[in-house]
Design a protein around this motif. Structure first.
Motif, PDB file in Angstrom:
ATOM      1  N   GLU A  63      -2.659  -6.162  18.474  1.00 33.73           N
ATOM      2  CA  GLU A  63      -1.193  -5.650  18.302  1.00 33.73           C
ATOM      3  C   GLU A  63      -0.544  -5.946  19.472  1.00 33.73           C
ATOM      4  O   GLU A  63      -1.006  -5.834  20.711  1.00 33.73           O
ATOM      5  CB  GLU A  63      -1.611  -4.029  18.241  1.00 33.73           C
ATOM      6  CG  GLU A  63      -2.451  -3.587  17.223  1.00 33.73           C
ATOM      7  CD  GLU A  63      -2.486  -1.855  17.074  1.00 33.73           C
ATOM      8  OE1 GLU A  63      -1.588  -1.163  17.235  1.00 33.73           O
ATOM      9  OE2 GLU A  63      -3.567  -1.314  16.743  1.00 33.73           O
ATOM     10  N   ARG A  69       3.780   0.608   2.431  1.00 33.73           N
ATOM     11  CA  ARG A  69       3.856  -0.668   3.484  1.00 33.73           C
ATOM     12  C   ARG A  69       3.677  -2.075   2.721  1.00 33.73           C
ATOM     13  O   ARG A  69       3.033  -2.344   1.772  1.00 33.73           O
ATOM     14  CB  ARG A  69       2.679  -0.579   4.446  1.00 33.73           C
ATOM     15  CG  ARG A  69       2.885   0.753   5.290  1.00 33.73           C
ATOM     16  CD  ARG A  69       3.895   1.020   6.142  1.00 33.73           C
ATOM     17  NE  ARG A  69       3.660   2.088   7.235  1.00 33.73           N
ATOM     18  CZ  ARG A  69       4.282   3.190   7.001  1.00 33.73           C
ATOM     19  NH1 ARG A  69       4.952   3.361   5.836  1.00 33.73           N
ATOM     20  NH2 ARG A  69       4.157   4.174   7.518  1.00 33.73           N
ATOM     21  N   THR A  72       0.930  -1.254  -0.084  1.00 30.68           N
ATOM     22  CA  THR A  72      -0.025   0.075  -0.179  1.00 30.68           C
ATOM     23  C   THR A  72       1.001   1.302  -0.040  1.00 30.68           C
ATOM     24  O   THR A  72       1.988   1.108   0.623  1.00 30.68           O
ATOM     25  CB  THR A  72      -1.120   0.062   1.275  1.00 30.68           C
ATOM     26  OG1 THR A  72      -0.342   0.429   2.193  1.00 30.68           O
ATOM     27  CG2 THR A  72      -1.633  -1.492   1.324  1.00 30.68           C
ATOM     28  N   ALA A  73       0.497   2.269  -0.365  1.00 28.57           N
ATOM     29  CA  ALA A  73       1.069   3.582  -0.683  1.00 28.57           C
ATOM     30  C   ALA A  73       0.519   4.923   0.076  1.00 28.57           C
ATOM     31  O   ALA A  73       1.060   6.039  -0.111  1.00 28.57           O
ATOM     32  CB  ALA A  73       1.338   4.037  -2.234  1.00 28.57           C
ATOM     33  N   THR A  86      -4.492   1.493   2.935  1.00 25.30           N
ATOM     34  CA  THR A  86      -4.245   0.357   3.947  1.00 25.30           C
ATOM     35  C   THR A  86      -5.763  -0.004   4.662  1.00 25.30           C
ATOM     36  O   THR A  86      -5.950  -1.073   4.849  1.00 25.30           O
ATOM     37  CB  THR A  86      -3.122   0.589   4.978  1.00 25.30           C
ATOM     38  OG1 THR A  86      -1.834   0.692   4.509  1.00 25.30           O
ATOM     39  CG2 THR A  86      -3.112  -0.315   6.242  1.00 25.30           C
ATOM     40  N   THR A  99      -4.228   1.267  11.764  1.00 20.92           N
ATOM     41  CA  THR A  99      -4.815   1.823  10.303  1.00 20.92           C
ATOM     42  C   THR A  99      -5.273   0.491   9.894  1.00 20.92           C
ATOM     43  O   THR A  99      -6.525   0.642   9.279  1.00 20.92           O
ATOM     44  CB  THR A  99      -3.713   2.265   9.455  1.00 20.92           C
ATOM     45  OG1 THR A  99      -3.123   3.316  10.281  1.00 20.92           O
ATOM     46  CG2 THR A  99      -4.286   3.119   8.143  1.00 20.92           C
ATOM     47  N   ASN A 124       6.231  -2.780  13.692  1.00 20.94           N
ATOM     48  CA  ASN A 124       6.907  -1.818  14.474  1.00 20.94           C
ATOM     49  C   ASN A 124       5.863  -0.637  14.507  1.00 20.94           C
ATOM     50  O   ASN A 124       4.888  -0.817  13.959  1.00 20.94           O
ATOM     51  CB  ASN A 124       8.302  -1.171  13.684  1.00 20.94           C
ATOM     52  CG  ASN A 124       9.443  -2.348  13.921  1.00 20.94           C
ATOM     53  OD1 ASN A 124       9.319  -3.118  14.718  1.00 20.94           O
ATOM     54  ND2 ASN A 124      10.109  -1.994  12.985  1.00 20.94           N
ATOM     55  N   LEU A 125       5.906   0.052  15.419  1.00 21.15           N
ATOM     56  CA  LEU A 125       5.507   1.277  15.565  1.00 21.15           C
ATOM     57  C   LEU A 125       5.313   2.071  14.313  1.00 21.15           C
ATOM     58  O   LEU A 125       6.227   2.441  13.835  1.00 21.15           O
ATOM     59  CB  LEU A 125       6.099   2.148  17.011  1.00 21.15           C
ATOM     60  CG  LEU A 125       5.242   2.928  18.051  1.00 21.15           C
ATOM     61  CD1 LEU A 125       4.461   1.857  18.662  1.00 21.15           C
ATOM     62  CD2 LEU A 125       6.383   3.520  19.036  1.00 21.15           C
ATOM     63  N   GLY A 126       4.198   2.403  14.063  1.00 21.88           N
ATOM     64  CA  GLY A 126       3.818   3.082  12.823  1.00 21.88           C
ATOM     65  C   GLY A 126       3.854   2.499  11.725  1.00 21.88           C
ATOM     66  O   GLY A 126       3.701   3.024  10.627  1.00 21.88           O
ATOM     67  N   ALA A 127       3.954   1.218  11.731  1.00 21.30           N
ATOM     68  CA  ALA A 127       3.920   0.196  10.473  1.00 21.30           C
ATOM     69  C   ALA A 127       2.583   0.272   9.767  1.00 21.30           C
ATOM     70  O   ALA A 127       2.199   0.066   8.798  1.00 21.30           O
ATOM     71  CB  ALA A 127       4.158  -1.237  10.947  1.00 21.30           C
ATOM     72  N   GLU A 144       8.583   5.888   3.552  1.00 21.36           N
ATOM     73  CA  GLU A 144       7.625   6.958   4.492  1.00 21.36           C
ATOM     74  C   GLU A 144       6.367   6.343   4.199  1.00 21.36           C
ATOM     75  O   GLU A 144       5.682   6.158   5.109  1.00 21.36           O
ATOM     76  CB  GLU A 144       8.004   8.076   4.002  1.00 21.36           C
ATOM     77  CG  GLU A 144       7.458   9.078   5.346  1.00 21.36           C
ATOM     78  CD  GLU A 144       7.659  10.564   5.036  1.00 21.36           C
ATOM     79  OE1 GLU A 144       8.471  10.796   4.203  1.00 21.36           O
ATOM     80  OE2 GLU A 144       6.752  11.280   5.765  1.00 21.36           O
TER      81      GLU A 144
HETATM   82  N1  ADP Z   1       0.723   2.922   3.455  1.00 18.57           N
HETATM   83  C1  ADP Z   1       0.563   3.198   4.750  1.00 18.57           C
HETATM   84  N2  ADP Z   1      -0.372   2.448   5.471  1.00 18.57           N
HETATM   85  C2  ADP Z   1      -0.680   2.773   6.817  1.00 18.57           C
HETATM   86  N3  ADP Z   1      -0.178   3.835   7.439  1.00 18.57           N
HETATM   87  C3  ADP Z   1       0.607   4.669   6.718  1.00 18.57           C
HETATM   88  C4  ADP Z   1       0.958   4.378   5.356  1.00 18.57           C
HETATM   89  N4  ADP Z   1       1.715   5.306   4.902  1.00 18.57           N
HETATM   90  C5  ADP Z   1       1.799   6.301   5.876  1.00 18.57           C
HETATM   91  N5  ADP Z   1       1.177   5.825   7.036  1.00 18.57           N
HETATM   92  C6  ADP Z   1       1.282   6.534   8.354  1.00 18.57           C
HETATM   93  O1  ADP Z   1       2.019   5.528   9.191  1.00 18.57           O
HETATM   94  C7  ADP Z   1       1.267   5.698  10.413  1.00 18.57           C
HETATM   95  C8  ADP Z   1       0.671   4.455  11.193  1.00 18.57           C
HETATM   96  O2  ADP Z   1      -0.160   4.549  12.226  1.00 18.57           O
HETATM   97  P1  ADP Z   1      -0.562   3.434  13.060  1.00 18.57           P
HETATM   98  O3  ADP Z   1      -1.618   2.673  12.088  1.00 18.57           O
HETATM   99  O4  ADP Z   1      -1.189   3.825  14.414  1.00 18.57           O
HETATM  100  O5  ADP Z   1       0.614   2.284  13.327  1.00 18.57           O
HETATM  101  P2  ADP Z   1       0.782   1.303  14.494  1.00 18.57           P
HETATM  102  O6  ADP Z   1      -0.455   0.866  14.914  1.00 18.57           O
HETATM  103  O7  ADP Z   1       1.344   0.064  13.671  1.00 18.57           O
HETATM  104  O8  ADP Z   1       1.827   1.826  15.455  1.00 18.57           O
HETATM  105  C9  ADP Z   1       0.003   6.778  10.309  1.00 18.57           C
HETATM  106  O9  ADP Z   1       0.506   7.825  10.832  1.00 18.57           O
HETATM  107  C10 ADP Z   1      -0.098   6.719   8.913  1.00 18.57           C
HETATM  108  O10 ADP Z   1      -0.696   7.812   8.529  1.00 18.57           O
END
Ligand code: ADP
Ligand code: MG
Length: 145
Positions: A105, A131, A6-7, A12, A40, A33-36, A128
């Motif tokens: 999670e 994913r 996904t982009a 996502t 979402t 990881n955190l932010g993965a 960035e």
């Molecule tokens: N392709 C993508 N898919 C999901 N999130 C993305 C993507 N690209 C950028 N992001 C950003 O990454 C972050 C993902 O956050 P989150 O879903 O809370 O992650 P996690 O729960 O894994 O810690 C968000 O800030 C989102 O906007």
């Protein structure tokens, strides 16, 4: 094992909604990881199951468990859990007895508590906004399909 890319977070969410009907009930680990993008993706899965709109799904960081759609979907975040025995206070066993999709999670931190039959969704940050998302159906004999 299907692997998706996904982009954006919107993509996502859309992927989660598309995968949702094919997810078996029971534990679905969201691993990355955190932010993965675990939370979402959970937004998309809950919406794909008709349990909640994506905007209604938020990270269960502090309450640890959110429930959507009258028990159809649970969303759990064990990041803050320090010890296995604290899990008992969350009533996880009881939740697993229900016919629900249980998104978790950081569940891989507590491997002994995981059912042998489960779904794992692995999320990797490629760039960035990119994913890589892989779905694995794990069976009790340790097999993956
Ligand atoms: N392709 C993508 N898919 C999901 N999130 C993305 C993507 N690209 C950028 N992001 C950003 O990454 C972050 C993902 O956050 P989150 O879903 O809370 O992650 P996690 O729960 O894994 O810690 C968000 O800030 C989102 O906007
Ligand atoms: Mg999260």
């Amino acid at each position: 094992m299907p692997v998706y890319r996904t982009a954006s977070d919107a993509e996502t969410i859309a992927l989660g909604a598309r995968l949702a009907p094919d997810l078996p009930r029971g534990v679905v680990l969201l691993i990355g990881n955190l932010g993965a993008g675990k939370t979402t993706l959970a937004k998309g899965i809950a919406s794909g199951l008709g349990a909640a709109a994506p905007d209604e799904v938020s990270s269960p960081t502090f309450t640890l468990i959110h429930e959507y759609g009258g028990g159809l979907v649970y969303h759990i975040d064990l990041y803050r859990l320090e010890e296995e025995r604290e899990l008992a206070t969350l009533g996880l066993e009881e939740i697993l007895d229900r016919d629900a999709v249980v998104l978790i999670e950081w569940g891989e931190r507590f491997p002994r508590l995981l059912p042998a039959r489960r779904t794992e969704i692995h999320l990797r940050t490629v760039a960035e906004d990119e994913r890589e998302i892989e779905v694995r159906f794990v069976t009790p004999d340790g097999g993956i399909r």
